[in-house]
Write a protein that holds these residues in place. Sequence first.
Motif, PDB file in Angstrom:
ATOM      1  N   GLY A   1       0.807  -1.207   0.000  1.00 29.58           N
ATOM      2  CA  GLY A   1       0.000   0.000   0.000  1.00 29.58           C
ATOM      3  C   GLY A   1       0.841   1.258   0.000  1.00 29.58           C
ATOM      4  N   SER A   2       1.922   1.237   0.759  1.00 24.44           N
ATOM      5  CA  SER A   2       2.773   2.420   0.819  1.00 24.44           C
ATOM      6  C   SER A   2       3.507   2.662  -0.486  1.00 24.44           C
ATOM      7  CB  SER A   2       3.783   2.270   1.960  1.00 24.44           C
ATOM      8  OG  SER A   2       4.672   1.198   1.700  1.00 24.44           O
ATOM      9  N   HIS A   3       3.619   1.627  -1.312  1.00 23.02           N
ATOM     10  CA  HIS A   3       4.259   1.786  -2.611  1.00 23.02           C
ATOM     11  C   HIS A   3       3.236   2.099  -3.707  1.00 23.02           C
ATOM     12  CE1 HIS A   3       7.744   0.092  -0.643  1.00 23.02           C
ATOM     13  NE2 HIS A   3       8.467   0.305  -1.740  1.00 23.02           N
ATOM     14  N   VAL A   4       2.044   1.514  -3.599  1.00 24.25           N
ATOM     15  CA  VAL A   4       1.034   1.713  -4.640  1.00 24.25           C
ATOM     16  C   VAL A   4       0.620   3.171  -4.729  1.00 24.25           C
ATOM     17  CG1 VAL A   4      -1.353   1.228  -5.296  1.00 24.25           C
ATOM     18  CG2 VAL A   4       0.166  -0.643  -4.607  1.00 24.25           C
ATOM     19  N   ALA A   5       0.378   3.799  -3.560  1.00 26.82           N
ATOM     20  CA  ALA A   5      -0.124   5.174  -3.563  1.00 26.82           C
ATOM     21  C   ALA A   5       0.809   6.142  -4.299  1.00 26.82           C
ATOM     22  CB  ALA A   5      -0.379   5.642  -2.127  1.00 26.82           C
ATOM     23  N   PRO A   6       2.109   6.223  -3.937  1.00 28.83           N
ATOM     24  CA  PRO A   6       2.976   7.161  -4.674  1.00 28.83           C
ATOM     25  C   PRO A   6       3.193   6.761  -6.128  1.00 28.83           C
ATOM     26  CG  PRO A   6       4.258   5.832  -3.138  1.00 28.83           C
ATOM     27  CD  PRO A   6       2.836   5.568  -2.821  1.00 28.83           C
ATOM     28  N   THR A   7       3.263   5.464  -6.386  1.00 28.98           N
ATOM     29  CA  THR A   7       3.496   5.035  -7.771  1.00 28.98           C
ATOM     30  C   THR A   7       2.320   5.388  -8.666  1.00 28.98           C
ATOM     31  OG1 THR A   7       4.904   3.206  -7.025  1.00 28.98           O
ATOM     32  CG2 THR A   7       3.984   3.059  -9.249  1.00 28.98           C
ATOM     33  N   VAL A   8       1.107   5.055  -8.199  1.00 27.09           N
ATOM     34  CA  VAL A   8      -0.086   5.364  -8.991  1.00 27.09           C
ATOM     35  C   VAL A   8      -0.287   6.874  -9.071  1.00 27.09           C
ATOM     36  CG1 VAL A   8      -2.589   5.117  -9.096  1.00 27.09           C
ATOM     37  CG2 VAL A   8      -1.162   3.151  -8.495  1.00 27.09           C
ATOM     38  N   GLY A   9      -0.018   7.582  -7.989  1.00 28.05           N
ATOM     39  CA  GLY A   9      -0.160   9.034  -8.005  1.00 28.05           C
ATOM     40  C   GLY A   9       0.760   9.688  -9.028  1.00 28.05           C
ATOM     41  N   ILE A  10       2.017   9.251  -9.048  1.00 32.47           N
ATOM     42  CA  ILE A  10       2.960   9.795 -10.034  1.00 32.47           C
ATOM     43  C   ILE A  10       2.523   9.430 -11.448  1.00 32.47           C
ATOM     44  CG2 ILE A  10       5.328   9.640 -10.881  1.00 32.47           C
ATOM     45  CD1 ILE A  10       6.161   9.226  -7.931  1.00 32.47           C
ATOM     46  N   ALA A  11       2.043   8.198 -11.613  1.00 32.36           N
ATOM     47  CA  ALA A  11       1.575   7.774 -12.934  1.00 32.36           C
ATOM     48  C   ALA A  11       0.410   8.638 -13.405  1.00 32.36           C
ATOM     49  CB  ALA A  11       1.164   6.303 -12.889  1.00 32.36           C
ATOM     50  N   ALA A  12      -0.522   8.962 -12.492  1.00 36.21           N
ATOM     51  CA  ALA A  12      -1.666   9.802 -12.846  1.00 36.21           C
ATOM     52  C   ALA A  12      -1.205  11.209 -13.232  1.00 36.21           C
ATOM     53  CB  ALA A  12      -2.653   9.859 -11.682  1.00 36.21           C
ATOM     54  N   ILE A  13      -0.264  11.748 -12.446  1.00 43.96           N
ATOM     55  CA  ILE A  13       0.258  13.077 -12.763  1.00 43.96           C
ATOM     56  C   ILE A  13       0.938  13.072 -14.128  1.00 43.96           C
ATOM     57  CG2 ILE A  13       1.988  14.791 -12.099  1.00 43.96           C
ATOM     58  CD1 ILE A  13       1.391  14.064  -9.180  1.00 43.96           C
ATOM     59  N   ALA A  14       1.704  12.033 -14.397  1.00 49.47           N
ATOM     60  CA  ALA A  14       2.380  11.932 -15.692  1.00 49.47           C
ATOM     61  C   ALA A  14       1.375  11.870 -16.831  1.00 49.47           C
ATOM     62  CB  ALA A  14       3.272  10.690 -15.709  1.00 49.47           C
ATOM     63  N   TRP A  15       0.282  11.131 -16.628  1.00 47.61           N
ATOM     64  CA  TRP A  15      -0.747  11.030 -17.672  1.00 47.61           C
ATOM     65  C   TRP A  15      -1.384  12.381 -17.927  1.00 47.61           C
ATOM     66  CZ3 TRP A  15      -5.887  11.934 -18.440  1.00 47.61           C
ATOM     67  CH2 TRP A  15      -6.470  11.332 -19.568  1.00 47.61           C
ATOM     68  N   VAL A  16      -1.715  13.110 -16.855  1.00 51.44           N
ATOM     69  CA  VAL A  16      -2.341  14.429 -17.008  1.00 51.44           C
ATOM     70  C   VAL A  16      -1.394  15.399 -17.711  1.00 51.44           C
ATOM     71  CG1 VAL A  16      -3.212  16.443 -15.755  1.00 51.44           C
ATOM     72  CG2 VAL A  16      -3.879  14.136 -15.032  1.00 51.44           C
ATOM     73  N   VAL A  17      -0.124  15.389 -17.305  1.00 55.05           N
ATOM     74  CA  VAL A  17       0.865  16.266 -17.938  1.00 55.05           C
ATOM     75  C   VAL A  17       1.000  15.932 -19.421  1.00 55.05           C
ATOM     76  CG1 VAL A  17       3.325  16.838 -18.031  1.00 55.05           C
ATOM     77  CG2 VAL A  17       2.152  16.729 -15.827  1.00 55.05           C
ATOM     78  N   ALA A  18       1.097  14.644 -19.737  1.00 54.34           N
ATOM     79  CA  ALA A  18       1.242  14.236 -21.132  1.00 54.34           C
ATOM     80  C   ALA A  18       0.011  14.623 -21.944  1.00 54.34           C
ATOM     81  CB  ALA A  18       1.463  12.726 -21.207  1.00 54.34           C
ATOM     82  N   TYR A  19      -1.176  14.439 -21.358  1.00 57.70           N
ATOM     83  CA  TYR A  19      -2.420  14.796 -22.043  1.00 57.70           C
ATOM     84  C   TYR A  19      -2.458  16.290 -22.339  1.00 57.70           C
ATOM     85  CZ  TYR A  19      -7.438  14.934 -23.054  1.00 57.70           C
ATOM     86  OH  TYR A  19      -8.655  15.117 -23.653  1.00 57.70           O
ATOM     87  N   ALA A  20      -2.109  17.099 -21.337  1.00 53.96           N
ATOM     88  CA  ALA A  20      -2.138  18.548 -21.511  1.00 53.96           C
ATOM     89  C   ALA A  20      -1.116  19.008 -22.548  1.00 53.96           C
ATOM     90  CB  ALA A  20      -1.881  19.240 -20.166  1.00 53.96           C
ATOM     91  N   LEU A  21       0.084  18.434 -22.508  1.00 53.58           N
ATOM     92  CA  LEU A  21       1.117  18.843 -23.459  1.00 53.58           C
ATOM     93  C   LEU A  21       0.750  18.464 -24.893  1.00 53.58           C
ATOM     94  CD1 LEU A  21       4.390  17.957 -21.502  1.00 53.58           C
ATOM     95  CD2 LEU A  21       3.464  20.231 -21.969  1.00 53.58           C
ATOM     96  N   GLU A  22       0.239  17.238 -25.060  1.00 56.04           N
ATOM     97  CA  GLU A  22      -0.133  16.846 -26.424  1.00 56.04           C
ATOM     98  C   GLU A  22      -1.307  17.671 -26.925  1.00 56.04           C
ATOM     99  OE1 GLU A  22      -1.526  13.031 -29.142  1.00 56.04           O
ATOM    100  OE2 GLU A  22      -0.795  12.692 -27.106  1.00 56.04           O
ATOM    101  N   ARG A  23      -2.232  17.952 -26.043  1.00 57.84           N
ATOM    102  CA  ARG A  23      -3.378  18.779 -26.463  1.00 57.84           C
ATOM    103  C   ARG A  23      -2.917  20.163 -26.896  1.00 57.84           C
ATOM    104  NH1 ARG A  23      -8.800  18.535 -25.937  1.00 57.84           N
ATOM    105  NH2 ARG A  23      -9.901  20.523 -25.988  1.00 57.84           N
ATOM    106  N   LEU A  24      -1.956  20.737 -26.163  1.00 57.28           N
ATOM    107  CA  LEU A  24      -1.409  22.035 -26.556  1.00 57.28           C
ATOM    108  C   LEU A  24      -0.728  21.945 -27.920  1.00 57.28           C
ATOM    109  CD1 LEU A  24       0.088  23.369 -23.193  1.00 57.28           C
ATOM    110  CD2 LEU A  24      -1.846  24.327 -24.471  1.00 57.28           C
ATOM    111  N   ARG A  25       0.039  20.869 -28.139  1.00 57.72           N
ATOM    112  CA  ARG A  25       0.713  20.704 -29.425  1.00 57.72           C
ATOM    113  C   ARG A  25      -0.300  20.541 -30.553  1.00 57.72           C
ATOM    114  NH1 ARG A  25       3.687  16.736 -26.650  1.00 57.72           N
ATOM    115  NH2 ARG A  25       3.112  15.132 -28.173  1.00 57.72           N
ATOM    116  N   ARG A  26      -1.339  19.776 -30.299  1.00 59.01           N
ATOM    117  CA  ARG A  26      -2.365  19.577 -31.328  1.00 59.01           C
ATOM    118  C   ARG A  26      -3.127  20.873 -31.600  1.00 59.01           C
ATOM    119  NH1 ARG A  26      -3.816  14.466 -32.966  1.00 59.01           N
ATOM    120  NH2 ARG A  26      -2.633  12.766 -32.006  1.00 59.01           N
TER     121      ARG A  26
END
Length: 426
Positions: free
Chosen positions: A180-205
Amino acid sequence: MGASLIRAWVHERHAQLHMKRWMLEFDQPAAERDFRTYDDDNGLRAARFALVVGVLFTTAYGAVDALVLTDGLLAASLIRLALVLVFVGSGLTLRLPVVRRHLQVGSVLLLSLLLLGLGPALAAVGDFPTEYLRTSATITLLGAIGLLRLRMHAVVATIAVFVAVGLTLPGALGGVDALGSHVAPTVGIAAIAWVVAYALERLRRTDFQRQREVEQERARSEEILHNVLPVPIAQRLRTERGAIADSAPSVSVLFSDIVGFTPVSEALTPEELVALLDTMFREFDALCDRRGIEKIKTVGDAYMAVAGLPTPDDDHAASLAELALDMQRTLARLSPTWPSPIAMRIGIASGPVVAGVIGQRKFTYDLWGDTVNTASRMESHGRPHRIQVSAATHALLETRYAFSDPQVVDVKGKGPMTTYYLLGAT
């Protein structure tokens, strides 16, 4: 209610950008293909800088390893060195056509190798703190998303590798609490990375779409401008101020006019009349384009063209002679579609003219000079179904074309002139 509003907003924004509802892809295949080419070209340019940054960070972390590790420093250093070599090797392959065609796939493979090296591989050779390894992998993930211009499909694949790496770090499998102590930060970072990638690609598009719209509007403006003015004149008009005027020592000018047009115009509605004229003039325009002749303008049912301007033509008289003969054949073919019989008078004259663009609004390319006046008189003093030419035009064509016997015509404003009727090629 909130979720519905968000979903509606997302759908509306995607519709404005002509994208599919949930995936960051344009709904037009051509636009999507153009964007991927554009994005990969920029990605290739950014990849070199990204690889240099990767080498610097890997080297810096290698120095920090000495402060963190108590055991396994040599093995960890060898892994860091291997990763540096991977960066260098990747840089050398950027010029390969296969890498250029599959840049996103190559980026995912590179990042997967790096994440595996920075996670399980380092954990296996040294007593690294878990957060130290996760931070290193996080920087690699976020940096790659920003620098390598990863698109969403590549991002999802890379995030999946990141999550797998995060959940295999030391202590991650040491029981439910540790997991549990590993899942929370790992999934949280993964979610942040997805949001950042989505926003950056949307800006490029969005930026690509706006540029594409601007380019399409510019192309449309260019097309309209080139339909009004010859291409060389339009290009000069962009850079030169004031009137544009050029003298030409020898060109040929043609005027044509429909005989019997007034009865036709009275028998048709305005829409029908314009449609008939449009059909005929479109055919004349195509004939001009085929022979490199510049259409100058139409005035009512009259048509004016010039050969030898703005593009020089040493055989300008013959070009206009062939155009005139083609125009007669075209009129004979179209005449049965008109409500009453029609004919055409055509006049041609050769000699010097002045051509250019004057005024500040509603630019037109026009001709001036005695040759223009003579060509107009050749038409107005001619006969239906005939092509009347000046003596100067006859002198340029007499060895290759058949003409009527010379005749003297009292031309308004010019007096007696010797003219000929063009009969055809010999």
